[in-house]
Design an enzyme around this catalytic site. Structure first.
Site, PDB file in Angstrom:
ATOM      1  N   HIS A 360      -2.043  15.069   2.580  1.00 25.16           N
ATOM      2  CA  HIS A 360      -0.581  15.118   2.568  1.00 25.16           C
ATOM      3  C   HIS A 360      -0.162  15.187   1.105  1.00 25.16           C
ATOM      4  O   HIS A 360      -0.410  14.262   0.327  1.00 25.16           O
ATOM      5  CB  HIS A 360       0.013  13.889   3.256  1.00 25.16           C
ATOM      6  CG  HIS A 360      -0.296  13.823   4.713  1.00 25.16           C
ATOM      7  ND1 HIS A 360      -0.514  12.638   5.387  1.00 25.16           N
ATOM      8  CD2 HIS A 360      -0.441  14.806   5.637  1.00 25.16           C
ATOM      9  CE1 HIS A 360      -0.761  12.895   6.660  1.00 25.16           C
ATOM     10  NE2 HIS A 360      -0.726  14.208   6.835  1.00 25.16           N
ATOM     11  N   GLU A 363       1.473  12.319  -0.949  1.00 24.09           N
ATOM     12  CA  GLU A 363       0.754  11.055  -1.099  1.00 24.09           C
ATOM     13  C   GLU A 363      -0.181  11.201  -2.296  1.00 24.09           C
ATOM     14  O   GLU A 363      -1.360  11.519  -2.161  1.00 24.09           O
ATOM     15  CB  GLU A 363       0.031  10.720   0.204  1.00 24.09           C
ATOM     16  CG  GLU A 363       1.022  10.488   1.347  1.00 24.09           C
ATOM     17  CD  GLU A 363       0.383  10.399   2.723  1.00 24.09           C
ATOM     18  OE1 GLU A 363      -0.851  10.232   2.800  1.00 24.09           O
ATOM     19  OE2 GLU A 363       1.116  10.512   3.725  1.00 24.09           O
ATOM     20  N   HIS A 498      -5.077   8.305   1.681  1.00 21.24           N
ATOM     21  CA  HIS A 498      -3.671   8.555   2.000  1.00 21.24           C
ATOM     22  C   HIS A 498      -2.796   7.544   1.263  1.00 21.24           C
ATOM     23  O   HIS A 498      -3.275   6.772   0.438  1.00 21.24           O
ATOM     24  CB  HIS A 498      -3.439   8.456   3.508  1.00 21.24           C
ATOM     25  CG  HIS A 498      -3.953   9.628   4.279  1.00 21.24           C
ATOM     26  ND1 HIS A 498      -3.129  10.501   4.961  1.00 21.24           N
ATOM     27  CD2 HIS A 498      -5.211  10.081   4.491  1.00 21.24           C
ATOM     28  CE1 HIS A 498      -3.853  11.441   5.555  1.00 21.24           C
ATOM     29  NE2 HIS A 498      -5.125  11.200   5.280  1.00 21.24           N
ATOM     30  N   GLU A 591      -5.293   3.872   3.422  1.00 24.11           N
ATOM     31  CA  GLU A 591      -3.893   3.899   2.986  1.00 24.11           C
ATOM     32  C   GLU A 591      -3.808   3.019   1.744  1.00 24.11           C
ATOM     33  O   GLU A 591      -3.977   1.809   1.804  1.00 24.11           O
ATOM     34  CB  GLU A 591      -2.976   3.384   4.093  1.00 24.11           C
ATOM     35  CG  GLU A 591      -3.035   4.194   5.383  1.00 24.11           C
ATOM     36  CD  GLU A 591      -2.260   5.502   5.297  1.00 24.11           C
ATOM     37  OE1 GLU A 591      -1.534   5.694   4.291  1.00 24.11           O
ATOM     38  OE2 GLU A 591      -2.366   6.314   6.226  1.00 24.11           O
TER      39      GLU A 591
END
EC number: 3.4.17.-
Length: 734
Positions: A360, A363, A498, A591
């Protein structure tokens, strides 16, 4: 879950016909009057926001577009037109300040805006330093007034998506305590993040104080009057307003003046601020911790990334190799940095590991961490760091810092604080790359339900569905490039980096029950994945900080900061699931931070938060068993031999040299090696907590039928003993 949330937005209550309603949200503006703030200086005049440009009928129209995701197709739909009604003209206290909307500054100009973010979005500013005149509920308290904070699916819980003042609050304000004298230079605001409601502030004033009792306002240069700053026209787009003149104070207040009619004064904010030296300040906070590593702590666009990678390669030519695995939709190359003592060569028995970032594009932290990691490995190798030297001698490390360079360039142009929550997430075809891999879960589970696994349908290396291989299939070039890369190199371990949360998620990412939004869906290797996830989470400084608050709407710390991906939210077509079912590679999603695109002054601390975790995770490739499957006659390795572990319904295969790696947690395992044309062999393999994989080699003998095939293919005569043996097997006499 994002698809579900965005789809539900279509059913949100209709927005009222007017924007820009002031104070009590009644159409038109109240007469200017005294603003009574407890302990404040008297009388600040209200100033209406400048009305939008009129159309022929005296109203202004704004087209709000939302993204609705239905299955795997991204559809853009126009929302109902919102009508802006011009309020009754009044004499204002001062000219309206011109806003600085997201995306209007080039990166070089952004540096001239002055100060970095104070830290509302990154959580550097604690909840105790945020106050407000009132709040509709605890879930809409001042601690939720952080830029880009996300709400849960339901409104009214503890995790709503903004600070919102009570409807009866005639003089709402949102206050931030910087902790010590600070130079404030700007404010960034958003509206409320909600599936069900539209709430945003359309204009506000700014006040400052050193003691939270005596306040003064930000004023325009030309008029000397209180400045009124235009704010938002939708819930999500960040709007930056630079102060006419930076102010030194400890406290800053935002005072909403007008807001969406029918809504409430709700906002999310970030404050741009620089520390100042004050010898009389006895309560100076400790300076933000950083890193002593001599690395390049800044954000790198595509050109700068290439330059940096080239510099690392030139500095450490003996352990690095740069290669491209393909191109993005816009033609930008997907560069990989390979690091090993013998770059470009797969050594027998040496596992291949990878990190992937930037799937993404918005990110951005993962991208910078991988650029920092390659610098660090090079620097420490030259210094003779034994840990780094061992890593590079025992494995081949592949670092893909930007899987979606097109999306990143969009986000980079907007800037770290102005990119919002989603812009740059998708590639230039509006494809979410983490939903774009082939769904191999469904055919596997259907075959399992029919009792076909593993005898008819394999439990590993599932083939691509026919629809996915068609020329007109909706498969991004970035996705195709990564799939080819996966097939070309026998990866064993991977992590997909991410941002936007602080948690490690592991497969399966897709729920087994169709259309379930979330459901615990473990793999046969659940113990291994939980171990891998725990290793990263347990080595990450931010995840281990017990004093930190949750990022958005879920507290993952109660589960050790790890979660089964499907139990969080279902993700069909994820790279994690595809990697597990189509290759030998075990992959988790990390994350990295609450802030998807942290300001570059946060990068040193983010590097320290993740440095040990990045190294420790790579070292887990030594966990389990490893060996070579060889032919008894030729002593050559057997490619594509199947390694099956009793009790675990997922197999792996050998690489072209016959070597394999099977990640396992400590214990005793019965392991079987088999290959077409060979007799299978089973042996016991013990995995311990000692470093290094347990060596578990196999020697396979060809079956008589296979030997016959090879002899006939070579044009040789069949030996009498082999012929007699074959005839006996057929039940015939010589």
């Amino acid at each position: 879950m994002w698809g579900l949330l965005l789809a539900l937005a279509a059913f949100a209550p209709a927005v009222g016909p007017a924007l820009g309603a002031p104070r009590n949200s009644v159409l038109g503006l109240a007469q200017p009057g005294t603003t009574k703030v407890p302990g404040s200086t008297p009388a600040l005049h209200s100033s209406p926001a400048q009305p939008p440009a009129e159309t022929a009928n005296g109203t202004s129209e704004q087209h709000v577009r939302i993204r609705v995701i239905k299955k795997k197709k991204v559809i853009m739909k126009k929302r109902k037109k919102l009508t802006l009604t011009r309020p009754t003209p009044l004499v204002t206290a001062g000219p309206l300040v011109t806003p600085t909307p997201a995306g209007t500054l080039d990166p070089a100009e952004k540096q001239e805006t002055g100060c970095p973010p104070l830290g509302l979005e990154s959580l550097r500013v604690s909840d105790s330093r945020l106050e407000a005149s009132s709040s509709q509920s605890f879930g809409l308290g001042p601690h939720r007034g952080r830029l880009n904070i996300q709400s849960g699916l339901e409104d009214g819980d503890l995790y709503d998506g903004a600070w919102c003042a009570e409807e009866q609050d005639a003089d709402p304000w949102f206050q931030v305590d910087a902790g010590h004298p600070t130079r404030f230079s700007g404010v960034i605001t958003q509206g409320r993040n909600s599936v069900w409601r539209y709430d945003w502030v359309t204009s506000y004033k700014v006040q400052f104080s050193n003691d939270s009792r005596t306040w003064w306002g930000s004023r325009n240069h030309s008029s000397g009057m209180d400045a009124v700053f235009p704010a938002n026209s939708d819930p999500e787009t960040p709007v930056l307003n630079l102060l006419p003149e930076p102010q030194v104070a400890r406290f800053i207040r935002l005072l909403p003046q007008t807001w969406l009619q029918g809504g409430a004064p709700c906002l999310r904010a970030e404050i741009l601020a620089c520390p100042v030296s004050d010898p009389n300040d006895l309560f100076l906070e400790a300076p933000a911790s950083g890193s002593s590593d001599p690395l390049d702590f800044q954000h790198h666009n595509y050109k700068a990334m290439r330059k940096l990678m080239k510099q690392v390669q030139e500095q450490c030519p003996n352990i690095t190799r740069i290669y491209s695995i393909g191109k993005s939709y816009q033609g930008l190359k997907l560069y990989v940095m390979e690091m090993s003592d013998k770059p470009g060569e797969h050594e027998l028995g040496e596992p291949e590991v990878r990190y992937v970032a930037g799937m993404h594009g918005n990110e951005a932290l993962g991208r910078e961490l991988l650029l920092l990691l390659m610098q660090f490995l090079c620097h420490e190798f030259l210094r003779g760091n034994p840990r780094v030297t061992r890593l590079l001698s025992e494995m081949r490390i592949h670092l893909l810092p930007s899987m979606n360079p097109d999306g990143y360039e969009i986000a980079y142009h907007r800037g770290s604080e102005l990119v919002g929550w989603a812009e740059g997430r998708w590639n230039n075809q509006s494809i979410d790359l983490n939903h774009n891999f082939a769904d191999l879960n469904t055919p596997l589970w259907e075959a399992q339900d029919d009792g076909k696994v593993p005898h008819i349908v394999p439990n590993h290396h599932l083939p691509l569905p026919t629809y996915y291989t068609l020329p007109n299939a909706t498969v991004a070039p970035e996705t195709r490039a990564v799939i080819k890369w996966m097939k070309r190199i026998p990866f064993v371990l991977s992590a997909n980096l991410h941002g936007g949360e602080l948690v490690v998620s592991y497969p399966f990412d897709m729920t087994r029950t169709p259309w379930a939004a979330r459901e615990l869906t473990p793999t046969p290797d659940d113990a291994v994945f939980r171990w891998l996830s725990t290793v990263y989470a347990g080595s990450n400084l931010a995840m281990q900080d017990t004093s930190r608050r949750p990022c958005h709407s879920q507290d993952f710390s109660v589960h050790g900061n790890i979660i089964n991906g499907a139990d969080w939210h279902t993700v069909p077509g994820s790279m994690n699931d595809f990697s597990y079912l189509h290759t030998n590679c075990f992959e988790v999603t990390v994350e990295l931070s609450c802030d998807k695109f942290p300001h570059e002054n946060e990068l040193p601390q983010e590097w320290e938060n993740n440095k040990d975790a990045l190294l420790t995770y790579l070292e887990q490739v030594r966990m389990g068993i490893a060996g070579v499957v060889r032919d008894k006659d030729t002593e050559l390795g057997i490619a594509d031999a199947v390694i099956a572990v009793d009790g675990i319904n997922h197999d792996v295969t050998t690489a072209w040299g016959g070597d394999y790696w099977r990640l396992l947690t400590p214990g005793d395992y019965m392991v079987t090696a088999s290959a077409e044309g060979y007799h299978s062999v089973t042996r016991n393999c013990r995995v311990t907590f000692e470093e290094g994989p347990f060596p578990c080699n196999f020697v396979l003998t060809k079956t008589p039928k296979q030997r016959l095939r090879e002899l006939l293919a070579a044009g040789a005569k069949v030996p009498p003993d082999l012929r007699r043996r074959l005839e006996r097997l057929r039940g015939q006499k010589d």
